[in-house]
Design a protein around this motif. Structure first.
Motif, PDB file in Angstrom:
ATOM      1  N   ARG A 140       0.816  -1.201   0.000  1.00  0.00           N
ATOM      2  CA  ARG A 140       0.000   0.000   0.000  1.00  0.00           C
ATOM      3  C   ARG A 140       0.861   1.267   0.000  1.00  0.00           C
ATOM      4  O   ARG A 140       1.908   1.312   0.650  1.00  0.00           O
ATOM      5  CB  ARG A 140      -0.916   0.021   1.224  1.00  0.00           C
ATOM      6  N   PRO A 141       0.409   2.288  -0.709  1.00  0.00           N
ATOM      7  CA  PRO A 141       1.128   3.569  -0.675  1.00  0.00           C
ATOM      8  C   PRO A 141       0.978   4.244   0.684  1.00  0.00           C
ATOM      9  O   PRO A 141       0.000   4.013   1.401  1.00  0.00           O
ATOM     10  CB  PRO A 141       0.459   4.384  -1.779  1.00  0.00           C
ATOM     11  N   PHE A 143       0.138   7.193   3.252  1.00  0.00           N
ATOM     12  CA  PHE A 143      -0.953   8.168   3.202  1.00  0.00           C
ATOM     13  C   PHE A 143      -0.465   9.584   2.940  1.00  0.00           C
ATOM     14  O   PHE A 143      -1.199  10.418   2.400  1.00  0.00           O
ATOM     15  CB  PHE A 143      -1.765   8.124   4.512  1.00  0.00           C
ATOM     16  N   TYR A 144       0.793   9.882   3.284  1.00  0.00           N
ATOM     17  CA  TYR A 144       1.308  11.235   3.102  1.00  0.00           C
ATOM     18  C   TYR A 144       2.129  11.400   1.829  1.00  0.00           C
ATOM     19  O   TYR A 144       2.551  12.504   1.500  1.00  0.00           O
ATOM     20  CB  TYR A 144       2.140  11.673   4.316  1.00  0.00           C
ATOM     21  N   ASN A 145       2.367  10.312   1.107  1.00  0.00           N
ATOM     22  CA  ASN A 145       3.073  10.371  -0.166  1.00  0.00           C
ATOM     23  C   ASN A 145       2.709   9.126  -0.974  1.00  0.00           C
ATOM     24  O   ASN A 145       3.273   8.054  -0.768  1.00  0.00           O
ATOM     25  CB  ASN A 145       4.583  10.452   0.050  1.00  0.00           C
ATOM     26  N   LYS A 146       1.785   9.283  -1.900  1.00  0.00           N
ATOM     27  CA  LYS A 146       1.269   8.147  -2.658  1.00  0.00           C
ATOM     28  C   LYS A 146       2.308   7.531  -3.591  1.00  0.00           C
ATOM     29  O   LYS A 146       2.118   6.415  -4.080  1.00  0.00           O
ATOM     30  CB  LYS A 146       0.052   8.588  -3.481  1.00  0.00           C
ATOM     31  N   ARG A 147       3.412   8.235  -3.805  1.00  0.00           N
ATOM     32  CA  ARG A 147       4.451   7.695  -4.684  1.00  0.00           C
ATOM     33  C   ARG A 147       5.399   6.756  -3.943  1.00  0.00           C
ATOM     34  O   ARG A 147       6.216   6.084  -4.574  1.00  0.00           O
ATOM     35  CB  ARG A 147       5.255   8.841  -5.301  1.00  0.00           C
ATOM     36  N   LYS A 148       5.301   6.715  -2.634  1.00  0.00           N
ATOM     37  CA  LYS A 148       6.132   5.824  -1.831  1.00  0.00           C
ATOM     38  C   LYS A 148       5.248   4.786  -1.148  1.00  0.00           C
ATOM     39  O   LYS A 148       4.064   5.046  -0.854  1.00  0.00           O
ATOM     40  CB  LYS A 148       6.913   6.621  -0.779  1.00  0.00           C
ATOM     41  N   SER A 149       5.809   3.612  -0.870  1.00  0.00           N
ATOM     42  CA  SER A 149       5.013   2.510  -0.334  1.00  0.00           C
ATOM     43  C   SER A 149       5.422   2.152   1.091  1.00  0.00           C
ATOM     44  O   SER A 149       6.529   2.470   1.548  1.00  0.00           O
ATOM     45  CB  SER A 149       5.168   1.270  -1.224  1.00  0.00           C
ATOM     46  N   SER A 184      10.799   8.962   2.757  1.00  0.00           N
ATOM     47  CA  SER A 184       9.464   8.691   2.224  1.00  0.00           C
ATOM     48  C   SER A 184       8.647   9.961   2.001  1.00  0.00           C
ATOM     49  O   SER A 184       7.681   9.950   1.230  1.00  0.00           O
ATOM     50  CB  SER A 184       8.707   7.752   3.171  1.00  0.00           C
ATOM     51  N   GLN A 187       9.909  15.299  -1.544  1.00  0.00           N
ATOM     52  CA  GLN A 187       9.422  15.458  -2.903  1.00  0.00           C
ATOM     53  C   GLN A 187      10.063  16.694  -3.531  1.00  0.00           C
ATOM     54  O   GLN A 187      10.718  17.473  -2.846  1.00  0.00           O
ATOM     55  CB  GLN A 187       7.889  15.596  -2.918  1.00  0.00           C
TER      56      GLN A 187
END
Length: 207
Positions: A140-141, A143-149, A184, A187
């Motif tokens: 799952r990604p 919650f604060y950065n959808k590009r990291k899992s 994480s 950006q």
């Protein structure tokens, strides 16, 4: 200069936008980063801190010069090899410049070899583990950065926490946690290769 120069700003934005699009290249980049990190750790283990600072600084200068040369002279064996690691649409070495700047920052301020061990491990081994796990295992990604899992976060944290605990005890786990959070969350316009050593250096100063 890296933060405020418009041209470098544009390069960093492009580098960030294409990050992770070619999975095989991302893994190869992190293998290379790990090898460089292990080499730095090995030099730090063998040499005194002051000698290592000189070696790292001179190495960065040489690599900058080589990067400029092969940026302009791409059509040769070495140039083709170096460019094969670069993300599409980005100039040669933009990530390496951030990486070198972060390494120089840490070595300039931190006077504890043990803390430098941990900073280097988080940056070169933990960060690479996060990418490799994140690319190859679907979790799952965050919650604060959808590009990291979550998988990448845990890969960095667990590997770095084990190493940190081995080096300096429970405080090493705190460094691992800060490193995992920073990696994480980072950006554009910033780069995790610089922000990780910056945050861990600031933590070492605060402690």
């Amino acid at each position: 200069t890296m933060v405020f120069d418009k041209r470098l700003h544009s390069y960093t934005q492009t580098n960030d936008s294409v990050r992770g699009k070619t999975k095989k290249k991302e893994v190869y980049r992190d293998y290379l980063q790990s090898l460089v990190g292990v080499a730095i750790l090995f030099v730090l283990f063998l040499e005194a801190l002051e000698d290592t600072r000189i070696i790292i600084t001179l190495s960065v200068i040489v690599l900058y010069a080589a990067g400029n040369y092969f940026y302009l002279h791409r059509k040769n064996i070495i140039g083709d090899f170096l460019w094969s690691f670069e993300r599409d649409g980005t100039p040669l070495g933009i990530g390496s410049i951030w990486f070198a700047a972060g390494i120089l920052l840490a070595f300039a301020i931190i006077n504890s070899i043990d803390i430098l061990y941990i900073v280097l491990f988080v940056l070169v081994i933990g960060d690479s583990a996060a990418t490799i796990v994140g690319v190859n295992f679907k979790t799952r990604p965050l919650f604060y950065n959808k590009r990291k899992s979550i998988g990448g976060f845990l890969a960095l944290f667990i590997s770095s926490a084990i190493f940190g605990y081995f080096v300096i005890g429970y405080l090493g786990i705190a460094y691992a946690l800060v490193g995992a959070i920073v990696e994480s969350a980072t950006q554009y316009p910033l780069d995790d290769n610089y922000i990780i050593p910056l945050a861990l250096t600031a933590l070492s100063v605060a402690i």
